[in-house]
Scaffold this motif. Structure first.
Motif, PDB file in Angstrom:
ATOM      1  N   VAL A 239       6.972  -4.348  -5.297  1.00 53.69           N
ATOM      2  CA  VAL A 239       5.891  -4.279  -4.320  1.00 53.69           C
ATOM      3  C   VAL A 239       4.790  -3.338  -4.809  1.00 53.69           C
ATOM      4  CG1 VAL A 239       5.292  -3.464  -2.009  1.00 53.69           C
ATOM      5  CG2 VAL A 239       7.262  -4.946  -2.328  1.00 53.69           C
ATOM      6  N   ASP A 240       5.206  -2.211  -5.403  1.00 53.82           N
ATOM      7  CA  ASP A 240       4.201  -1.288  -5.951  1.00 53.82           C
ATOM      8  C   ASP A 240       3.395  -1.952  -7.055  1.00 53.82           C
ATOM      9  OD1 ASP A 240       5.033   0.684  -4.206  1.00 53.82           O
ATOM     10  OD2 ASP A 240       6.395   1.635  -5.653  1.00 53.82           O
ATOM     11  N   ARG A 241       4.068  -2.716  -7.913  1.00 54.22           N
ATOM     12  CA  ARG A 241       3.351  -3.410  -8.986  1.00 54.22           C
ATOM     13  C   ARG A 241       2.445  -4.495  -8.418  1.00 54.22           C
ATOM     14  NH1 ARG A 241       7.973  -4.363 -13.582  1.00 54.22           N
ATOM     15  NH2 ARG A 241       6.168  -5.097 -14.792  1.00 54.22           N
ATOM     16  N   PRO A 247      -3.948 -10.092  -8.763  1.00 54.60           N
ATOM     17  CA  PRO A 247      -5.395 -10.346  -8.777  1.00 54.60           C
ATOM     18  C   PRO A 247      -5.950 -10.829  -7.443  1.00 54.60           C
ATOM     19  CG  PRO A 247      -4.201 -12.013 -10.040  1.00 54.60           C
ATOM     20  CD  PRO A 247      -3.218 -10.949  -9.701  1.00 54.60           C
ATOM     21  N   GLN A 248      -5.159 -11.561  -6.660  1.00 50.92           N
ATOM     22  CA  GLN A 248      -5.648 -11.983  -5.340  1.00 50.92           C
ATOM     23  C   GLN A 248      -5.902 -10.778  -4.447  1.00 50.92           C
ATOM     24  OE1 GLN A 248      -3.511 -15.163  -3.323  1.00 50.92           O
ATOM     25  NE2 GLN A 248      -2.724 -15.931  -5.260  1.00 50.92           N
ATOM     26  N   LEU A 249      -4.923  -9.865  -4.402  1.00 53.08           N
ATOM     27  CA  LEU A 249      -5.084  -8.669  -3.581  1.00 53.08           C
ATOM     28  C   LEU A 249      -6.195  -7.780  -4.124  1.00 53.08           C
ATOM     29  CD1 LEU A 249      -4.150  -6.972  -1.231  1.00 53.08           C
ATOM     30  CD2 LEU A 249      -2.364  -6.001  -2.686  1.00 53.08           C
ATOM     31  N   SER A 250      -6.278  -7.660  -5.443  1.00 51.80           N
ATOM     32  CA  SER A 250      -7.343  -6.850  -6.044  1.00 51.80           C
ATOM     33  C   SER A 250      -8.711  -7.423  -5.711  1.00 51.80           C
ATOM     34  CB  SER A 250      -7.150  -6.786  -7.562  1.00 51.80           C
ATOM     35  OG  SER A 250      -5.925  -6.154  -7.899  1.00 51.80           O
ATOM     36  N   ALA A 251      -8.831  -8.742  -5.690  1.00 52.17           N
ATOM     37  CA  ALA A 251     -10.114  -9.362  -5.338  1.00 52.17           C
ATOM     38  C   ALA A 251     -10.477  -9.062  -3.887  1.00 52.17           C
ATOM     39  CB  ALA A 251     -10.043 -10.872  -5.573  1.00 52.17           C
ATOM     40  N   GLU A 252      -9.486  -9.114  -2.998  1.00 50.60           N
ATOM     41  CA  GLU A 252      -9.770  -8.809  -1.590  1.00 50.60           C
ATOM     42  C   GLU A 252     -10.169  -7.345  -1.416  1.00 50.60           C
ATOM     43  OE1 GLU A 252     -10.123 -10.871   0.773  1.00 50.60           O
ATOM     44  OE2 GLU A 252      -9.446 -12.624  -0.342  1.00 50.60           O
ATOM     45  N   LEU A 253      -9.539  -6.447  -2.159  1.00 49.23           N
ATOM     46  CA  LEU A 253      -9.912  -5.031  -2.076  1.00 49.23           C
ATOM     47  C   LEU A 253     -11.316  -4.814  -2.636  1.00 49.23           C
ATOM     48  CD1 LEU A 253      -6.530  -3.371  -3.138  1.00 49.23           C
ATOM     49  CD2 LEU A 253      -7.498  -3.554  -0.836  1.00 49.23           C
ATOM     50  N   ALA A 254     -11.656  -5.555  -3.695  1.00 44.98           N
ATOM     51  CA  ALA A 254     -13.007  -5.448  -4.235  1.00 44.98           C
ATOM     52  C   ALA A 254     -14.036  -5.983  -3.236  1.00 44.98           C
ATOM     53  CB  ALA A 254     -13.106  -6.214  -5.560  1.00 44.98           C
ATOM     54  N   LYS A 255     -13.674  -7.046  -2.516  1.00 49.33           N
ATOM     55  CA  LYS A 255     -14.571  -7.555  -1.471  1.00 49.33           C
ATOM     56  C   LYS A 255     -14.741  -6.524  -0.354  1.00 49.33           C
ATOM     57  CE  LYS A 255     -13.421 -12.440  -2.161  1.00 49.33           C
ATOM     58  NZ  LYS A 255     -12.778 -13.638  -1.557  1.00 49.33           N
ATOM     59  N   THR A 256     -13.655  -5.816  -0.036  1.00 48.68           N
ATOM     60  CA  THR A 256     -13.745  -4.775   0.992  1.00 48.68           C
ATOM     61  C   THR A 256     -14.688  -3.663   0.546  1.00 48.68           C
ATOM     62  OG1 THR A 256     -11.485  -5.255   1.718  1.00 48.68           O
ATOM     63  CG2 THR A 256     -12.415  -3.135   2.351  1.00 48.68           C
ATOM     64  N   LEU A 257     -14.559  -3.249  -0.704  1.00 48.54           N
ATOM     65  CA  LEU A 257     -15.463  -2.216  -1.216  1.00 48.54           C
ATOM     66  C   LEU A 257     -16.900  -2.705  -1.201  1.00 48.54           C
ATOM     67  CD1 LEU A 257     -15.884   0.540  -2.501  1.00 48.54           C
ATOM     68  CD2 LEU A 257     -15.392  -0.496  -4.730  1.00 48.54           C
ATOM     69  N   ARG A 322      -8.638  -9.261   5.990  1.00 48.59           N
ATOM     70  CA  ARG A 322      -8.210 -10.236   4.979  1.00 48.59           C
ATOM     71  C   ARG A 322      -7.364  -9.567   3.905  1.00 48.59           C
ATOM     72  NH1 ARG A 322     -13.376 -12.580   5.683  1.00 48.59           N
ATOM     73  NH2 ARG A 322     -14.188 -11.277   3.992  1.00 48.59           N
ATOM     74  N   ALA A 323      -7.757  -8.372   3.500  1.00 46.01           N
ATOM     75  CA  ALA A 323      -6.972  -7.659   2.486  1.00 46.01           C
ATOM     76  C   ALA A 323      -5.571  -7.345   3.013  1.00 46.01           C
ATOM     77  CB  ALA A 323      -7.693  -6.381   2.069  1.00 46.01           C
ATOM     78  N   GLU A 324      -5.487  -6.907   4.260  1.00 44.88           N
ATOM     79  CA  GLU A 324      -4.189  -6.610   4.865  1.00 44.88           C
ATOM     80  C   GLU A 324      -3.347  -7.875   4.988  1.00 44.88           C
ATOM     81  OE1 GLU A 324      -2.373  -4.690   9.013  1.00 44.88           O
ATOM     82  OE2 GLU A 324      -4.528  -4.653   8.614  1.00 44.88           O
ATOM     83  N   SER A 325      -3.986  -8.969   5.413  1.00 47.81           N
ATOM     84  CA  SER A 325      -3.256 -10.231   5.549  1.00 47.81           C
ATOM     85  C   SER A 325      -2.762 -10.730   4.197  1.00 47.81           C
ATOM     86  CB  SER A 325      -4.163 -11.280   6.201  1.00 47.81           C
ATOM     87  OG  SER A 325      -3.544 -12.548   6.207  1.00 47.81           O
ATOM     88  N   SER A 328       0.294  -8.711   3.085  1.00 44.81           N
ATOM     89  CA  SER A 328       1.498  -9.093   3.830  1.00 44.81           C
ATOM     90  C   SER A 328       2.043 -10.433   3.351  1.00 44.81           C
ATOM     91  CB  SER A 328       1.185  -9.145   5.328  1.00 44.81           C
ATOM     92  OG  SER A 328       0.768  -7.883   5.810  1.00 44.81           O
ATOM     93  N   ARG A 329       1.148 -11.389   3.144  1.00 44.86           N
ATOM     94  CA  ARG A 329       1.591 -12.718   2.694  1.00 44.86           C
ATOM     95  C   ARG A 329       2.223 -12.653   1.313  1.00 44.86           C
ATOM     96  NH1 ARG A 329      -0.907 -16.119  -0.622  1.00 44.86           N
ATOM     97  NH2 ARG A 329      -2.910 -15.026  -0.423  1.00 44.86           N
ATOM     98  N   LEU A 330       1.596 -11.926   0.394  1.00 40.88           N
ATOM     99  CA  LEU A 330       2.112 -11.852  -0.967  1.00 40.88           C
ATOM    100  C   LEU A 330       3.458 -11.124  -1.017  1.00 40.88           C
ATOM    101  CD1 LEU A 330      -1.193 -11.046  -2.889  1.00 40.88           C
ATOM    102  CD2 LEU A 330       0.019 -13.229  -2.797  1.00 40.88           C
ATOM    103  N   ILE A 331       3.597 -10.056  -0.232  1.00 38.76           N
ATOM    104  CA  ILE A 331       4.869  -9.341  -0.205  1.00 38.76           C
ATOM    105  C   ILE A 331       5.971 -10.234   0.374  1.00 38.76           C
ATOM    106  CG2 ILE A 331       6.074  -7.399   0.857  1.00 38.76           C
ATOM    107  CD1 ILE A 331       3.462  -5.815   0.614  1.00 38.76           C
ATOM    108  N   GLY A 332       5.624 -11.034   1.383  1.00 36.35           N
ATOM    109  CA  GLY A 332       6.595 -11.979   1.917  1.00 36.35           C
ATOM    110  C   GLY A 332       7.012 -13.013   0.888  1.00 36.35           C
ATOM    111  N   GLU A 333       6.053 -13.529   0.134  1.00 34.09           N
ATOM    112  CA  GLU A 333       6.381 -14.489  -0.923  1.00 34.09           C
ATOM    113  C   GLU A 333       7.247 -13.845  -1.996  1.00 34.09           C
ATOM    114  OE1 GLU A 333       2.806 -16.126  -2.459  1.00 34.09           O
ATOM    115  OE2 GLU A 333       2.183 -17.042  -0.563  1.00 34.09           O
ATOM    116  N   LEU A 334       6.958 -12.583  -2.304  1.00 34.25           N
ATOM    117  CA  LEU A 334       7.766 -11.875  -3.301  1.00 34.25           C
ATOM    118  C   LEU A 334       9.208 -11.741  -2.827  1.00 34.25           C
ATOM    119  CD1 LEU A 334       7.974 -10.244  -5.925  1.00 34.25           C
ATOM    120  CD2 LEU A 334       7.250  -8.232  -4.632  1.00 34.25           C
ATOM    121  N   GLY A 335       9.391 -11.382  -1.569  1.00 32.88           N
ATOM    122  CA  GLY A 335      10.744 -11.275  -1.042  1.00 32.88           C
ATOM    123  C   GLY A 335      11.496 -12.602  -1.088  1.00 32.88           C
TER     124      GLY A 335
END
Length: 416
Positions: A239-241, A247-257, A322-325, A328-335
């Motif tokens: 999860v930390d990695r 890249p999807q989450l990083s893109a959303e964080l970049a959009k937030t910034l 969107r970044a939070e969502s 959550s979605r990616l961590i669920g898929e990882l699990g």
């Protein structure tokens, strides 16, 4: 003789092409996909184009030059003149717009966020491509191994038919046993045809991902990648990695910034921009007068600006949601992928260590029992089918582990 020589040459060329073809390992295909896939190249070029927008976003506007010909008729004493030396006076206005302090930096930051989004999008497309290649290679390996199993089981089926024929010839069993053995061989041949079609389909799919022709040669898949140990697949560490590299989450964080910087710029637009100019005045053929110009816009449309500010705030809230969502979605898929990988690992272990030896022993016992008349042919068929299912399950479990590993690596943005 000529035909034999031509056939030998054709066979030699085919073997040479097979030897040079990629596909023995998935790493060969991954390297080829990175360099040849046009979708990835297009995304990378778009990211490079977005990067080029950063510097212009923070640059000053181009200076302006305005030329004014004053009194072109010399107080009505001449016809219209357009030469600066023949009119009453000529003003040359050189002006430069100066945005209020901080606006240029904010515009540059917004463009920088957009460039980062494009780069992360390109990386996401690359990771998606690599995951597709890994999954495709696993299926390609699975079909190849299933073909080998079917061929081996065909040899067992032929042995069963020979035993049934021998016993039927001796009058020990009914003709139905021979017919059932032949039916089983026919079923295996049908399965072999289906597997060959699947193999051709997987080869075409992999070649498509590599931007090659559908019939381009691929080498026989020799081995799969090793599966990391359970200690290397701890949920918390992954999860930390994921949070740091997906890249999807990083893109959303970049959009937030970028939304934060856009909001700050919207508030900064409350302050006026300046326009400075210098005006030399020409009379006749000489410049004998200089003027300075100071111009400022008046941000007095308060209702309009407040609406823009509220819009910027809502857009920032939406970007954060969107970044939070996405996280959550990616961590669920990882699990889910980790759970599926663990299940496939356990299925492989129990099949290889227990189920497959048991089915093989059962088949040998049933074959010996049928030869001596202690068991019927239906029991022998069931034992042969149990071997087939156990071997197929073992191959599918190993291929499924590779597919799940590909999903995990796509989620964390790097290979394990």
């Amino acid at each position: 003789m000529v035909f034999s020589l031509a056939a030998a040459l054709a066979c030699g060329n085919a073997l040479a092409n097979e030897a040079r073809a990629p596909g023995r390992s998935v790493d060969e295909l991954l390297d080829l996909a990175r360099s040849t896939n046009p979708t990835v190249r297009a995304a990378q070029q778009e990211a490079a184009a977005a990067r080029e927008r950063v510097q212009p976003a923070g640059a000053l506007p181009d200076p302006m030059l305005k030329i004014e010909l004053m009194d072109v008729t010399n107080m009505g004493t001449t016809s219209v003149r357009l030469s600066p030396a023949q009119v009453g006076s000529t003003q040359y206005t050189f002006s430069q717009q100066l945005p209020f302090w901080g606006k240029r930096d904010l515009r540059r930051d917004v463009a920088e966020s957009g460039a980062r989004v494009a780069e992360f999008t390109a990386e996401d497309m690359t990771q998606e491509l690599l995951a597709l290649v890994k999954r495709g290679y696993a299926q390609y390996w699975q079909v190849t191994r299933l073909q080998e199993v079917t061929q081996e089981l065909g040899s067992l089926g032929e042995k069963m038919e020979q035993v049934a024929r021998s016993r039927y010839a001796s009058g020990l069993v009914a003709q139905q046993d021979v017919i059932r053995a032949q039916l089983e061989l026919t079923s295996l041949k049908q399965e072999q045809i289906q597997l060959d079609n699947e193999r051709q389909t997987m080869r075409a799919m992999l070649n498509g991902l590599l931007a090659r022709g559908p019939q381009a040669p691929l080498a026989e898949p020799e081995q799969l990648r090793s599966i990391p140990s359970p200690a290397a697949l701890q949920m918390d560490a992954l999860v930390d990695r994921l949070r740091g590299r997906n890249p999807q989450l990083s893109a959303e964080l970049a959009k937030t910034l970028g939304a934060e910087k856009s909001r700050d710029l919207t508030y900064r637009n409350r302050m006026p921009d300046l326009n400075l100019g210098i005006v030399p005045v020409q009379r006749g053929s000489s410049v004998n007068e200089w003027q300075l110009m100071f111009e400022v816009n008046l941000p007095l449309q308060f209702d309009s600006r407040r609406s823009q500010e509220r819009e910027a705030e809502r857009m920032l809230d939406a970007a954060r949601a969107r970044a939070e969502s996405t996280a959550s979605r990616l961590i669920g898929e990882l699990g889910g992928s980790l759970a599926a990988l663990d299940a496939s690992r356990r299925i492989e272990a129990i099949t290889a260590s227990t189920l497959l030896p048991q089915t093989e022993a059962t088949f040998q016992s049933a074959l010996a029992g049928y030869e001596t008349g202690r068991v019927d042919f239906a029991t022998l068929i069931d034992a042969q089918r149990a071997i087939r299912k156990a071997r197929q399950d073992l191959i599918k479990a190993r291929a499924d582990q590779q597919a799940r590993l590909a999903d995990i690596e796509r989620l964390i943005g790097e290979q394990l």
